[in-house]
Design a protein around this motif. Structure first.
Motif, PDB file in Angstrom:
ATOM      1  N   GLY A 258       1.492 -14.133  -4.088  1.00 48.71           N
ATOM      2  CA  GLY A 258       0.427 -13.570  -3.244  1.00 48.71           C
ATOM      3  C   GLY A 258       0.789 -12.146  -2.851  1.00 48.71           C
ATOM      4  N   GLY A 259      -0.195 -11.290  -2.757  1.00 49.71           N
ATOM      5  CA  GLY A 259       0.052  -9.897  -2.374  1.00 49.71           C
ATOM      6  C   GLY A 259       0.324  -8.997  -3.579  1.00 49.71           C
ATOM      7  N   SER A 260       0.479  -9.596  -4.784  1.00 49.19           N
ATOM      8  CA  SER A 260       0.726  -8.773  -5.981  1.00 49.19           C
ATOM      9  C   SER A 260      -0.455  -7.840  -6.235  1.00 49.19           C
ATOM     10  N   ILE A 261      -0.143  -6.726  -6.859  1.00 50.21           N
ATOM     11  CA  ILE A 261      -1.202  -5.759  -7.193  1.00 50.21           C
ATOM     12  C   ILE A 261      -1.288  -5.659  -8.717  1.00 50.21           C
ATOM     13  N   TRP A 262      -2.486  -5.830  -9.244  1.00 50.37           N
ATOM     14  CA  TRP A 262      -2.685  -5.803 -10.700  1.00 50.37           C
ATOM     15  C   TRP A 262      -3.778  -4.816 -11.102  1.00 50.37           C
ATOM     16  N   GLY A 263      -3.468  -4.045 -12.127  1.00 51.93           N
ATOM     17  CA  GLY A 263      -4.497  -3.264 -12.814  1.00 51.93           C
ATOM     18  C   GLY A 263      -4.743  -4.012 -14.112  1.00 51.93           C
ATOM     19  N   VAL A 264      -6.017  -4.228 -14.471  1.00 51.89           N
ATOM     20  CA  VAL A 264      -6.302  -5.034 -15.660  1.00 51.89           C
ATOM     21  C   VAL A 264      -7.177  -4.251 -16.643  1.00 51.89           C
ATOM     22  N   GLY A 265      -6.680  -4.132 -17.868  1.00 53.95           N
ATOM     23  CA  GLY A 265      -7.412  -3.386 -18.896  1.00 53.95           C
ATOM     24  C   GLY A 265      -8.090  -4.317 -19.879  1.00 53.95           C
ATOM     25  N   THR A 266      -9.222  -4.854 -19.451  1.00 53.69           N
ATOM     26  CA  THR A 266     -10.062  -5.650 -20.361  1.00 53.69           C
ATOM     27  C   THR A 266     -11.477  -5.666 -19.808  1.00 53.69           C
ATOM     28  N   GLU A 267     -12.324  -6.535 -20.348  1.00 56.24           N
ATOM     29  CA  GLU A 267     -13.744  -6.534 -19.999  1.00 56.24           C
ATOM     30  C   GLU A 267     -13.951  -6.707 -18.484  1.00 56.24           C
ATOM     31  N   TYR A 268     -14.878  -5.912 -17.951  1.00 57.14           N
ATOM     32  CA  TYR A 268     -15.055  -5.823 -16.507  1.00 57.14           C
ATOM     33  C   TYR A 268     -15.432  -7.145 -15.809  1.00 57.14           C
ATOM     34  N   HIS A 269     -16.335  -7.927 -16.413  1.00 55.83           N
ATOM     35  CA  HIS A 269     -16.766  -9.157 -15.731  1.00 55.83           C
ATOM     36  C   HIS A 269     -15.608 -10.128 -15.535  1.00 55.83           C
ATOM     37  N   PHE A 270     -14.697 -10.128 -16.499  1.00 50.45           N
ATOM     38  CA  PHE A 270     -13.522 -10.992 -16.391  1.00 50.45           C
ATOM     39  C   PHE A 270     -12.619 -10.521 -15.232  1.00 50.45           C
ATOM     40  N   VAL A 271     -12.443  -9.211 -15.134  1.00 52.63           N
ATOM     41  CA  VAL A 271     -11.594  -8.664 -14.056  1.00 52.63           C
ATOM     42  C   VAL A 271     -12.218  -8.961 -12.692  1.00 52.63           C
ATOM     43  N   GLN A 272     -13.529  -8.811 -12.648  1.00 56.46           N
ATOM     44  CA  GLN A 272     -14.267  -9.075 -11.406  1.00 56.46           C
ATOM     45  C   GLN A 272     -14.051 -10.545 -10.975  1.00 56.46           C
ATOM     46  N   ARG A 273     -14.096 -11.426 -11.949  1.00 56.70           N
ATOM     47  CA  ARG A 273     -13.940 -12.856 -11.643  1.00 56.70           C
ATOM     48  C   ARG A 273     -12.511 -13.181 -11.198  1.00 56.70           C
ATOM     49  N   ALA A 275     -10.596 -11.216  -9.575  1.00 51.54           N
ATOM     50  CA  ALA A 275     -10.494 -10.747  -8.188  1.00 51.54           C
ATOM     51  C   ALA A 275     -11.115 -11.762  -7.227  1.00 51.54           C
ATOM     52  N   LEU A 276     -12.212 -12.405  -7.645  1.00 51.84           N
ATOM     53  CA  LEU A 276     -12.865 -13.407  -6.794  1.00 51.84           C
ATOM     54  C   LEU A 276     -12.028 -14.683  -6.700  1.00 51.84           C
ATOM     55  N   GLU A 277     -11.424 -15.039  -7.844  1.00 54.14           N
ATOM     56  CA  GLU A 277     -10.674 -16.290  -7.895  1.00 54.14           C
ATOM     57  C   GLU A 277      -9.322 -16.208  -7.176  1.00 54.14           C
ATOM     58  N   PHE A 278      -8.736 -15.015  -7.158  1.00 52.01           N
ATOM     59  CA  PHE A 278      -7.419 -14.861  -6.512  1.00 52.01           C
ATOM     60  C   PHE A 278      -7.503 -13.812  -5.389  1.00 52.01           C
ATOM     61  N   PRO A 279      -8.175 -14.183  -4.277  1.00 51.68           N
ATOM     62  CA  PRO A 279      -8.391 -13.190  -3.215  1.00 51.68           C
ATOM     63  C   PRO A 279      -7.111 -12.769  -2.489  1.00 51.68           C
ATOM     64  N   ASP A 280      -5.999 -13.512  -2.711  1.00 53.00           N
ATOM     65  CA  ASP A 280      -4.735 -13.149  -2.055  1.00 53.00           C
ATOM     66  C   ASP A 280      -4.010 -12.039  -2.824  1.00 53.00           C
TER      67      ASP A 280
END
Ligand code: SF4
Length: 346
Positions: A258-273, A275-280
């Motif tokens: 928890g608290g980790s910070i991630w930058g994700v380089g792939t399709e936007y809808h997946f990244v958005q999801r 972020a929703l699934e792992f709000p911590d």
């Protein structure tokens, strides 16, 4: 619309199954029976017993399901124009020509390895030439399999996945040959050992990420980790912390503290999801890059497809959005898909 879909879905019961790719919008993912990357979905579709499979993804995925499904199952794509520009980078004729040209200049056998993101016609040529399909999660394993047998590999259509796989395998530079779309390629100083010939196609969604996106992320989140998909350019892979398939990206983030910070380089809808699934955790897109074809699947066309199945069962009306594959083309493309499953699962 969500309620109407749920109603129809429960009415159809286990007659219908809805697989969805990770890049689908959140509303579709929530309604789907299972979600995964193209490999997981291909394996699942070969095991599902539902008579009607409504595939929420793009055309090559639905075609793969048709090939692996039994003769009495029907596969649907809610929007038939949802294609994949990466798959369109190579045709079956391009494949045939490339294999002939390469065979003329090397002494060992050339075997095609085609990315899941290719048309069924291309997979057919692959199977007919003793090749295998691969996905981003198993490309290395598949290429290694043929190299160990002393065979050279023609990899298509994604150049970035090909070159990133070559780097992971530490293939010497002299053994990597780019095959341009006009069929020209280096024909001199080819070593006698297995070589990797890579077709010059790309996914515009992943090609979009630039080095300044990486710099911006590093400046904004110095403690953050960057994970990207192997369809990104070699330069982006080199400057990232990790790379891998959507399944790997999902698991890395899920298993991070928890608290980790991630930058994700792939399709936007997946990244958005994510972020929703792992709000911590703090999860940000490397850049907002949307696959417009994946986004063609909507609640409306999913509903219309389910309704057409229901109407067909009740009144015998014509089915909409049915995906078919030429019978003669099924045999060899199935061979190429099953070869992948065999190499990966043993
Ligand atoms: S993200 Fe790229 S490879 Fe995937 S479906 Fe879209 S265009 Fe094709």
């Amino acid at each position: 619309m969500i309620n109407k879909i749920k109603e129809l879905k429960s009415k159809l019961g286990n007659k219908v199954a809805i697989p969805a790719h990770h890049y689908q919008i959140q509303e579709i993912v929530k309604i789907a029976d299972f979600v995964g990357d193209s490999y997981k979905l291909a394996v699942l579709c070969s095991k599902i017993e539902a008579e009607f499979i409504v595939f929420c993804g793009v055309r090559f995925m639905a075609e793969g399901a048709v090939v692996l499904a039994s003769a009495d199952q029907k596969i649907f794509l809610p929007e038939l124009s949802a294609g994949c520009p990466l798959a369109d980078f190579i045709t079956a004729q391009n494949m045939e020509n490339a294999l002939t040209e390469i065979s003329d200049v090397i002494s060992e056998q050339i075997v095609p390895v085609v990315y899941m993101n290719s048309s069924n016609d291309v997979k057919e040529v692959c199977g007919r030439n003793e090749g295998a399909v691969c996905t981003s999660s198993n490309a290395k394993k598949i290429v290694e399999y043929y190299f160990q047998k002393g065979k050279s590999v023609f990899f298509a259509p994604d150049y970035n996945l090909g070159i990133n796989t070559a780097r992971e395998m530490n293939i010497p530079e002299s053994n990597i040959i780019k095959v341009h779309r006009d069929l020209t390629f280096r024909q001199t100083e080819l070593p006698a050992t297995p070589k990797l010939f890579i077709w010059d196609g790309n996914c515009r969604v992943h090609k979009r990420f630039q080095i300044n996106d990486v710099t911006d992320f590093r400046q904004k989140y110095p403690q953050g980790k960057l994970i990207v998909h192997p369809e990104c350019t070699e330069e982006i892979i080199k400057t990232s912390d990790l790379s891998g398939s959507t399944a790997k990206i999902y698991n890395e983030i899920k298993n991070s503290p928890g608290g980790s910070i991630w930058g994700v380089g792939t399709e936007y809808h997946f990244v958005q999801r994510l972020a929703l699934e792992f709000p911590d955790k703090i999860i940000v897109p490397l850049r907002k890059s949307v696959c417009s074809n994946m986004a063609k699947i909507s609640l409306k066309n999913l509903y219309e497809t389910l309704k057409s199945i229901n109407d067909h069962l009740e009144n015998g009306t014509q089915l909409r959005n049915l995906v078919t594959v030429t019978e003669t083309h099924k045999v060899n493309s199935r061979k190429a898909l099953q070869k992948m499953i065999k190499i990966v699962e043993g």
